[in-house]
Enzyme design. Structure first.
Site, mmCIF file in Angstrom:
data_model
loop_
_atom_site.group_PDB
_atom_site.id
_atom_site.type_symbol
_atom_site.label_atom_id
_atom_site.label_comp_id
_atom_site.label_asym_id
_atom_site.label_seq_id
_atom_site.Cartn_x
_atom_site.Cartn_y
_atom_site.Cartn_z
ATOM 1 N N GLY A 1 35.457 40.083 39.719
ATOM 2 C CA GLY A 1 34.525 40.128 40.857
ATOM 3 C C GLY A 1 34.632 38.928 41.782
ATOM 4 O O GLY A 1 35.685 38.679 42.375
ATOM 5 N N LYS B 1 42.560 47.445 40.132
ATOM 6 C CA LYS B 1 43.304 46.864 38.984
ATOM 7 C C LYS B 1 44.092 47.909 38.216
ATOM 8 O O LYS B 1 45.181 47.644 37.724
ATOM 9 C CB LYS B 1 42.362 46.092 38.047
ATOM 10 C CG LYS B 1 41.101 46.836 37.617
ATOM 11 C CD LYS B 1 39.960 46.525 38.534
ATOM 12 C CE LYS B 1 38.860 47.541 38.424
ATOM 13 N NZ LYS B 1 37.554 47.019 38.252
ATOM 14 N N GLU C 1 42.429 39.596 44.746
ATOM 15 C CA GLU C 1 41.380 38.746 44.163
ATOM 16 C C GLU C 1 40.221 39.573 43.602
ATOM 17 O O GLU C 1 39.674 39.267 42.545
ATOM 18 C CB GLU C 1 40.870 37.762 45.218
ATOM 19 C CG GLU C 1 39.954 36.684 44.688
ATOM 20 C CD GLU C 1 40.668 35.732 43.739
ATOM 21 O OE1 GLU C 1 40.485 35.890 42.520
ATOM 22 O OE2 GLU C 1 41.391 34.841 44.207
ATOM 23 N N ARG D 1 35.805 59.863 51.997
ATOM 24 C CA ARG D 1 36.177 61.217 51.557
ATOM 25 C C ARG D 1 35.221 62.254 52.164
ATOM 26 O O ARG D 1 35.630 63.291 52.621
ATOM 27 C CB ARG D 1 36.125 61.276 50.030
ATOM 28 C CG ARG D 1 36.805 62.463 49.434
ATOM 29 C CD ARG D 1 36.949 62.299 47.949
ATOM 30 N NE ARG D 1 35.877 61.466 47.384
ATOM 31 C CZ ARG D 1 35.822 61.088 46.136
ATOM 32 N NH1 ARG D 1 36.764 61.435 45.294
ATOM 33 N NH2 ARG D 1 34.823 60.353 45.694
ATOM 34 N N GLY E 1 25.884 49.563 39.691
ATOM 35 C CA GLY E 1 27.161 49.607 40.419
ATOM 36 C C GLY E 1 28.250 48.780 39.753
ATOM 37 O O GLY E 1 29.262 48.473 40.368
ATOM 38 N N GLU F 1 32.973 51.525 36.351
ATOM 39 C CA GLU F 1 33.971 52.305 37.075
ATOM 40 C C GLU F 1 33.435 53.727 37.277
ATOM 41 O O GLU F 1 32.502 54.148 36.592
ATOM 42 C CB GLU F 1 35.272 52.368 36.264
ATOM 43 C CG GLU F 1 35.935 51.030 36.068
ATOM 44 C CD GLU F 1 36.290 50.338 37.380
ATOM 45 O OE1 GLU F 1 37.061 50.895 38.156
ATOM 46 O OE2 GLU F 1 35.759 49.241 37.628
ATOM 47 N N LYS G 1 43.086 44.197 33.919
ATOM 48 C CA LYS G 1 42.910 42.854 34.510
ATOM 49 C C LYS G 1 43.775 41.830 33.783
ATOM 50 O O LYS G 1 44.335 40.911 34.400
ATOM 51 C CB LYS G 1 41.437 42.459 34.446
ATOM 52 C CG LYS G 1 40.573 43.308 35.357
ATOM 53 C CD LYS G 1 39.105 43.172 35.028
ATOM 54 C CE LYS G 1 38.245 43.986 35.984
ATOM 55 N NZ LYS G 1 36.854 44.106 35.537
ATOM 56 N N ILE H 1 34.746 35.720 41.288
ATOM 57 C CA ILE H 1 35.337 34.450 40.825
ATOM 58 C C ILE H 1 36.742 34.296 41.421
ATOM 59 O O ILE H 1 37.572 35.182 41.244
ATOM 60 C CB ILE H 1 35.468 34.418 39.284
ATOM 61 C CG1 ILE H 1 34.151 34.817 38.608
ATOM 62 C CG2 ILE H 1 35.938 33.058 38.813
ATOM 63 C CD1 ILE H 1 34.265 34.969 37.093
ATOM 64 N N GLY I 1 29.974 44.340 40.768
ATOM 65 C CA GLY I 1 28.854 44.593 41.676
ATOM 66 C C GLY I 1 29.266 44.397 43.122
ATOM 67 O O GLY I 1 30.282 43.768 43.418
HETATM 68 P P1 NDP Z 1 33.018 53.982 44.596
HETATM 69 O O1 NDP Z 1 33.211 55.183 43.767
HETATM 70 O O2 NDP Z 1 31.635 53.441 44.732
HETATM 71 O O3 NDP Z 1 33.570 54.259 46.070
HETATM 72 C C1 NDP Z 1 34.779 54.914 46.334
HETATM 73 C C2 NDP Z 1 34.878 55.176 47.836
HETATM 74 O O4 NDP Z 1 36.166 55.686 48.133
HETATM 75 C C3 NDP Z 1 33.883 56.183 48.380
HETATM 76 O O5 NDP Z 1 33.368 55.745 49.624
HETATM 77 C C4 NDP Z 1 34.724 57.455 48.602
HETATM 78 O O6 NDP Z 1 34.299 58.223 49.700
HETATM 79 C C5 NDP Z 1 36.064 56.840 48.940
HETATM 80 N N1 NDP Z 1 37.205 57.710 48.613
HETATM 81 C C6 NDP Z 1 37.563 58.194 47.407
HETATM 82 N N2 NDP Z 1 38.708 58.902 47.494
HETATM 83 C C7 NDP Z 1 39.068 58.865 48.797
HETATM 84 C C8 NDP Z 1 40.157 59.393 49.524
HETATM 85 N N3 NDP Z 1 41.112 60.114 48.922
HETATM 86 N N4 NDP Z 1 40.236 59.145 50.845
HETATM 87 C C9 NDP Z 1 39.284 58.405 51.460
HETATM 88 N N5 NDP Z 1 38.216 57.858 50.824
HETATM 89 C C10 NDP Z 1 38.124 58.092 49.498
HETATM 90 O O7 NDP Z 1 33.987 52.870 44.038
HETATM 91 P P2 NDP Z 1 33.780 51.291 43.955
HETATM 92 O O8 NDP Z 1 33.429 50.750 45.281
HETATM 93 O O9 NDP Z 1 32.912 50.949 42.798
HETATM 94 O O10 NDP Z 1 35.253 50.821 43.553
HETATM 95 C C11 NDP Z 1 36.302 50.780 44.463
HETATM 96 C C12 NDP Z 1 37.458 50.026 43.862
HETATM 97 O O11 NDP Z 1 37.045 48.698 43.548
HETATM 98 C C13 NDP Z 1 37.985 50.598 42.543
HETATM 99 O O12 NDP Z 1 39.382 50.374 42.471
HETATM 100 C C14 NDP Z 1 37.286 49.762 41.479
HETATM 101 O O13 NDP Z 1 38.008 49.700 40.287
HETATM 102 C C15 NDP Z 1 37.291 48.413 42.180
HETATM 103 N N6 NDP Z 1 36.277 47.467 41.737
HETATM 104 C C16 NDP Z 1 34.960 47.837 41.654
HETATM 105 C C17 NDP Z 1 34.002 46.902 41.298
HETATM 106 C C18 NDP Z 1 32.565 47.227 41.183
HETATM 107 O O14 NDP Z 1 31.788 46.348 40.777
HETATM 108 N N7 NDP Z 1 32.137 48.438 41.539
HETATM 109 C C19 NDP Z 1 34.386 45.499 41.030
HETATM 110 C C20 NDP Z 1 35.799 45.222 41.135
HETATM 111 C C21 NDP Z 1 36.695 46.180 41.490
HETATM 112 P P3 NDP Z 1 32.859 58.949 49.748
HETATM 113 O O15 NDP Z 1 31.854 57.845 49.831
HETATM 114 O O16 NDP Z 1 32.918 59.745 51.009
HETATM 115 O O17 NDP Z 1 32.746 59.764 48.506
HETATM 116 N N1 HSE Z 2 33.861 48.030 36.113
HETATM 117 C C1 HSE Z 2 34.288 46.694 36.317
HETATM 118 C C2 HSE Z 2 33.486 45.761 35.444
HETATM 119 C C3 HSE Z 2 34.123 46.321 37.761
HETATM 120 O O1 HSE Z 2 32.434 46.171 34.961
HETATM 121 O O2 HSE Z 2 33.904 44.628 35.235
HETATM 122 C C4 HSE Z 2 34.665 44.950 38.097
HETATM 123 O O3 HSE Z 2 36.054 44.928 38.024
#
Ligand code: NDP
Ligand code: HSE
Length: 437
Positions: free
Chosen positions: A138, A109, A133, A49, A191, A194, A209, A140, A307
């Site tokens: 995470g 999810k 997956e 973004r 990390g 959400e 989930k 698993i 994570g």
């Molecule tokens: P973050 O908030 O850390 O990262 C989101 C990323 O998406 C950022 O790099 C952001 O860009 C980018 N972004 C957001 N909107 C846009 C857009 N419109 N166009 C392009 N890029 C965009 O999220 P997470 O990595 O924590 O989570 C990502 C997904 O994974 C979510 O669906 C979450 O539910 C899922 N998830 C997360 C887990 C976790 O442990 N964190 C575990 C399992 C699933 P920028 O960096 O430039 O702001």
């Molecule tokens: N926020 C979620 C959790 C990330 O804590 O389980 C993994 O899906």
């Protein structure tokens, strides 16, 4: 035999916690993956973004853009990884990628639980794969476990600890007496949480989930909104202490039971879990899913549920499975046999933990237990610490199994009585069967 190498060009959308982990693996472990699988994943484009944000990894040689279309419409890419989260933009990106003949891997999810039906239709029509997956538990491999490992079993029920943030908070509160707020802040820093941590603590993330797992396990379309969902916001150190004294730990559980071909029970709520239950000692950010299949009996999946590293590992595992599967042309595990009929919580049977704050005078306890008795609710334990001059005292009651609607009727009566102060705490009990005689 000399292995043939297959090149797969990849576009990554989202470079936050999980996206960074995926990029790291693809850049650092490309040769290892190639040696192990014969697949050469080449990270060609990344979409974020904020283009000017500093990143913790070097993206030298990779095109970086803020235009998802530059990836979804690029004919040279075979796989699109969506890791931005949220609903609207993520749905548009995934649909467009599928329409442009790309396989999609996502950890989203919320999107698939709430709007998955339409997206799966596009994937079926365009014959492109979706890998989810990383969306559940995470690192698993529980989705692969259900799809392939348990493919010949009819799954009757499963119990899961599906949210790393909540399990981390409850474990910190229980083991180190950390406050709820401090534990939540630590989970955010690590990390795990959400972007909007309300989704974690109010149970929605677990329900998302649960919807995804239940669809796969029961092969039925799931209406996410019909899942009964409660979070951990109201859990106090006091209840954790009482539960522990009685041999229970408090966990946020996802529960799925099959009653007949299409009739199922799905619920998410904190529960007192018997200390001897296989899920009771799963602590910290770890998740666990205990599945019962007719061929296998009980199968337990365990590991880190959130994570950067575990989740990124699950994304890469999907990339590999899909790359191998797409060579076969088989669209496996996609059969859905209609809509699930999800039981209303009022008809569900459970045991209960009830904590009341009762006025310290005669007759209050009698009236309380009478109201429960009138609904046919039998008690398995009653506890009140000794009080002398205090105006009120806590009373903790454990019940035998009863229907939820009977309990609600009794509670309505109890709460209207003058001897009861404030709102009672009501938690379900799982894992220790007993019955009134
Ligand atoms: P973050 O908030 O850390 O990262 C989101 C990323 O998406 C950022 O790099 C952001 O860009 C980018 N972004 C957001 N909107 C846009 C857009 N419109 N166009 C392009 N890029 C965009 O999220 P997470 O990595 O924590 O989570 C990502 C997904 O994974 C979510 O669906 C979450 O539910 C899922 N998830 C997360 C887990 C976790 O442990 N964190 C575990 C399992 C699933 P920028 O960096 O430039 O702001
Ligand atoms: N926020 C979620 C959790 C990330 O804590 O389980 C993994 O899906």
């Amino acid at each position: 035999m000399e292995k043939r190498k297959k090149i797969i060009n990849v576009g990554l959308i989202g470079l936050g916690t999980v996206g960074t982990g995926v990029a790291r693996i693809l850049l650092k472990k490309r040769r290892t993956i190639l040696q192990n699988t014969g697949l050469d994943f080449r990270l060609k484009k990344v979409c974020v973004r904020h283009l000017k944000k500093r990143r913790p990894i070097s993206l030298k040689g990779i095109e970086v853009t803020d235009q998802p279309k530059k990836l979804t419409q690029d004919a040279s890419l075979q796989q699109i990884i969506e890791l931005i989260g949220g609903l609207g933009p993520a749905e548009r990106i995934i649909r467009e990628a599928l329409e442009n003949d790309k396989d999609v891997i996502s950890a989203n999810k919320a999107l698939f639980a709430e709007r998955g039906v339409g997206i799966y239709q596009v994937s079926k029509r365009t014959r492109n794969y979706i890998g989810l997956e990383a969306a559940v538990c995470g690192g698993i491999p529980v989705i692969q476990g259900i799809k392939e490992g348990l493919a010949s079993s009819r799954i009757d029920q499963f119990y899961g600890i599906l949210n790393g943030t909540c399990n981390y908070i409850l474990s910190q509160m229980s083991k180190f007496k950390t406050s709820y707020q401090d534990a939540l802040e630590a989970a955010q820093k690590k990390g795990y949480a959400e972007q909007d941590p309300t989704l974690d603590v109010n149970g929605s993330d677990t329900a998302h989930k649960l919807a995804i797992l239940a669809r796969l396990a029961f092969k039925l379309e799931i209406d996410y909104k019909a899942i009964h969902c409660e979070g951990i916001e109201g859990i106090t150190a006091e209840d954790i202490q009482y539960a522990s004294e009685m041999g229970y730990s408090i966990k946020l559980l996802a529960i799925a039971k099959r009653h007949s071909a299409k009739s199922i029970e799905l619920r998410v709520h904190p529960a007192l879990l018997d200390g001897k239950h296989l899920l009771a000692n799963i602590a910290g950010v770890n998740n666990g899913v205990l599945i019962h299949g007719d061929e296998t009996g009980e199968v337990l999946f365990y590991g880190k549920g959130a994570g950067e590293k575990p989740t990124a590992s699950a994304v890469v595992s999907d990339m590999i499975s899909i790359a191998l599967l797409s060579q076969s042309g088989i669209m496996a595990n996609e059969a859905i046999y209609g809509k699930a009929k999800i039981s209303k919580i009022s008809s569900v049977e459970s045991r209960y933990y009830l904590r009341f704050q009762c006025a310290n005078r005669s007759g209050v306890m009698g009236s309380l237990t009478r109201s429960l008795g009138r609904q046919g609710i039998s008690l398995s334990s009653v506890k009140q610490p000794e009080v002398q001059h205090a105006k009120s005292a806590p009373v903790v009651i454990l019940t035998h199994k009863t229907r939820e609607d009977k309990l609600r009727r009794a509670l309505k009566k109890i709460q209207s009585s003058k001897g009861i102060k404030g709102k009672p705490v009501i938690l379900r009990i799982e894992g220790r069967e007993d019955s009134a005689v």
